[in-house]
Design an enzyme around this catalytic site. Sequence first.
Site, PDB file in Angstrom:
ATOM      1  N   HIS A   9      -1.712   1.048  -9.678  1.00  0.00           N
ATOM      2  CA  HIS A   9      -2.397   0.117  -8.756  1.00  0.00           C
ATOM      3  C   HIS A   9      -3.111  -1.000  -9.542  1.00  0.00           C
ATOM      4  CE1 HIS A   9      -4.213  -0.153  -4.462  1.00  0.00           C
ATOM      5  NE2 HIS A   9      -4.146  -1.354  -5.004  1.00  0.00           N
ATOM      6  N   ARG A  25       0.849  -1.187   0.000  1.00  0.00           N
ATOM      7  CA  ARG A  25       0.000   0.000   0.000  1.00  0.00           C
ATOM      8  C   ARG A  25       0.888   1.241   0.000  1.00  0.00           C
ATOM      9  NH1 ARG A  25      -3.608  -2.631  -1.698  1.00  0.00           N
ATOM     10  NH2 ARG A  25      -5.497  -3.289  -0.632  1.00  0.00           N
TER      11      ARG A  25
HETATM   12  P1  NDP Z   1      -1.827 -11.845   4.465  1.00  0.00           P
HETATM   13  O1  NDP Z   1      -2.679 -11.345   5.584  1.00  0.00           O
HETATM   14  O2  NDP Z   1      -2.028 -13.239   3.979  1.00  0.00           O
HETATM   15  O3  NDP Z   1      -0.278 -11.737   4.865  1.00  0.00           O
HETATM   16  C1  NDP Z   1       0.237 -10.646   5.545  1.00  0.00           C
HETATM   17  C2  NDP Z   1       1.691 -10.928   5.899  1.00  0.00           C
HETATM   18  O4  NDP Z   1       2.263  -9.734   6.430  1.00  0.00           O
HETATM   19  C3  NDP Z   1       1.859 -12.021   6.958  1.00  0.00           C
HETATM   20  O5  NDP Z   1       2.959 -12.839   6.660  1.00  0.00           O
HETATM   21  C4  NDP Z   1       2.122 -11.228   8.240  1.00  0.00           C
HETATM   22  O6  NDP Z   1       2.920 -11.903   9.186  1.00  0.00           O
HETATM   23  C5  NDP Z   1       2.892 -10.056   7.674  1.00  0.00           C
HETATM   24  N1  NDP Z   1       2.820  -8.922   8.602  1.00  0.00           N
HETATM   25  C6  NDP Z   1       1.727  -8.259   9.038  1.00  0.00           C
HETATM   26  N2  NDP Z   1       2.074  -7.313   9.935  1.00  0.00           N
HETATM   27  C7  NDP Z   1       3.417  -7.395  10.064  1.00  0.00           C
HETATM   28  C8  NDP Z   1       4.365  -6.709  10.855  1.00  0.00           C
HETATM   29  N3  NDP Z   1       4.000  -5.741  11.719  1.00  0.00           N
HETATM   30  N4  NDP Z   1       5.664  -7.051  10.742  1.00  0.00           N
HETATM   31  C9  NDP Z   1       6.047  -8.041   9.886  1.00  0.00           C
HETATM   32  N5  NDP Z   1       5.188  -8.742   9.107  1.00  0.00           N
HETATM   33  C10 NDP Z   1       3.895  -8.420   9.208  1.00  0.00           C
HETATM   34  O7  NDP Z   1      -1.998 -10.798   3.279  1.00  0.00           O
HETATM   35  P2  NDP Z   1      -1.850 -11.034   1.688  1.00  0.00           P
HETATM   36  O8  NDP Z   1      -0.572 -11.700   1.425  1.00  0.00           O
HETATM   37  O9  NDP Z   1      -3.083 -11.644   1.156  1.00  0.00           O
HETATM   38  O10 NDP Z   1      -1.845  -9.512   1.166  1.00  0.00           O
HETATM   39  C11 NDP Z   1      -0.848  -8.605   1.581  1.00  0.00           C
HETATM   40  C12 NDP Z   1      -1.163  -7.196   1.124  1.00  0.00           C
HETATM   41  O11 NDP Z   1      -0.943  -7.044  -0.267  1.00  0.00           O
HETATM   42  C13 NDP Z   1      -2.607  -6.737   1.276  1.00  0.00           C
HETATM   43  O12 NDP Z   1      -2.908  -6.395   2.607  1.00  0.00           O
HETATM   44  C14 NDP Z   1      -2.651  -5.535   0.365  1.00  0.00           C
HETATM   45  O13 NDP Z   1      -2.249  -4.381   1.066  1.00  0.00           O
HETATM   46  C15 NDP Z   1      -1.600  -5.856  -0.697  1.00  0.00           C
HETATM   47  N6  NDP Z   1      -2.221  -6.063  -2.015  1.00  0.00           N
HETATM   48  C16 NDP Z   1      -1.950  -5.199  -3.038  1.00  0.00           C
HETATM   49  C17 NDP Z   1      -2.516  -5.355  -4.289  1.00  0.00           C
HETATM   50  C18 NDP Z   1      -2.165  -4.466  -5.427  1.00  0.00           C
HETATM   51  O14 NDP Z   1      -2.805  -4.548  -6.485  1.00  0.00           O
HETATM   52  N7  NDP Z   1      -1.150  -3.643  -5.308  1.00  0.00           N
HETATM   53  C19 NDP Z   1      -3.466  -6.438  -4.557  1.00  0.00           C
HETATM   54  C20 NDP Z   1      -3.654  -7.323  -3.442  1.00  0.00           C
HETATM   55  C21 NDP Z   1      -3.064  -7.123  -2.211  1.00  0.00           C
HETATM   56  P3  NDP Z   1       2.442 -13.268   9.893  1.00  0.00           P
HETATM   57  O15 NDP Z   1       2.532 -14.321   8.795  1.00  0.00           O
HETATM   58  O16 NDP Z   1       3.408 -13.482  10.959  1.00  0.00           O
HETATM   59  O17 NDP Z   1       1.020 -13.049  10.340  1.00  0.00           O
END
Ligand code: NDP
Length: 308
Positions: A271, A223
């Site tokens: 995006h 984001r």
């Molecule tokens: P998930 O919820 O499956 O994964 C999130 C990951 O981020 C997890 O591994 C989590 O760790 C990690 N995480 C969260 N908070 C922290 C932190 N404070 N420190 C370190 N690691 C952290 O999400 P997705 O993979 O499905 O999607 C990720 C993001 O991609 C979405 O939220 C969105 O913002 C973005 N996105 C962008 C798109 C675009 O077109 N540009 C399209 C789709 C998504 P843990 O495994 O330990 O919980």
Amino acid sequence: MSVLYKSEIDRGRAWQALFADRAPDIGFHLWPEMGDPAAIRYLAAWAPTADIFAALPNLEVLFSIGAGVDQLDLSQVPPSVAVVRMVEAGLTEGMVEYAVFATLALHRRVIDYISDQRQGRWQPARLVPPAQRRVGVMGLGVLGQAVLARLGAFGFPLLGWSRTPHAIAGVDCYAGCEQLPDFLAQCDILICLLPLTPETRGILCRDTFDRLPQGAGLINAGRGGHLIESDLLDALDGGRLAGAVLDVLNSEPPPTTHPFWRHPKILLTPHIASMTTADTGGQALLDNIRRHQAGIPMQGLIRRDLGY
Ligand code: NDP
């Protein structure tokens, strides 16, 4: 029992047809038409406002149309309503494709060559073997893990960083703030696929860039709020970073005067890294509703206390 959909209308019509075909027992309404509001148990929307929740007394689940939930004001969603983000094959595949494209663009110096072409410069640089280009992914969730699985085929050494510890074959995994410096120190290309939360906002900042190897590349497909834009400009202009591929920005579209539009080290996309698709997205929504009806955990259920 029915679903109310409030988002982009073409996708809504496709999902309505899919439900009529595959789940005729579930009503599917396209906002503002909603039939009997008391019958609506599921809301599929991008950023619903408080008035919708007030109008739906028996709502049980809010499904985000996208993979993230940062666009939602969770304080407005009644505590009894479960919040679920989108997890679906089409969305995942789109992100894998984008991450591969962006990684190869940085690995093969495409941004420099586009700039050279515009200036009539023929300037070949030495090829770097993939084995000497370490790629690190911030976020080891659905998207991060899928991206790493595909990047492995190119022979890049792979690293990953998440909030809690993970073990992934072929990936050197790091977790938490304490291990972030060690992770960053080894990322020749850094890909951000984190959700936007209070903890991750602004994580792509000067301190992060200073910890990367000299001449590293950045890909932000998470984001816009992850990136401190002025810090990236300083890092690129000062030569600390070699290039950046950005799919998301703080303000989309950026103002015409924004320096990213014409920066020679930045490749900007509007995006489009990935989008929820009509077919697989509709099926994923239906599958989750069936899980909910059967009392099975839904895919993508978020933890409100963590914001993802
Ligand atoms: P998930 O919820 O499956 O994964 C999130 C990951 O981020 C997890 O591994 C989590 O760790 C990690 N995480 C969260 N908070 C922290 C932190 N404070 N420190 C370190 N690691 C952290 O999400 P997705 O993979 O499905 O999607 C990720 C993001 O991609 C979405 O939220 C969105 O913002 C973005 N996105 C962008 C798109 C675009 O077109 N540009 C399209 C789709 C998504 P843990 O495994 O330990 O919980």
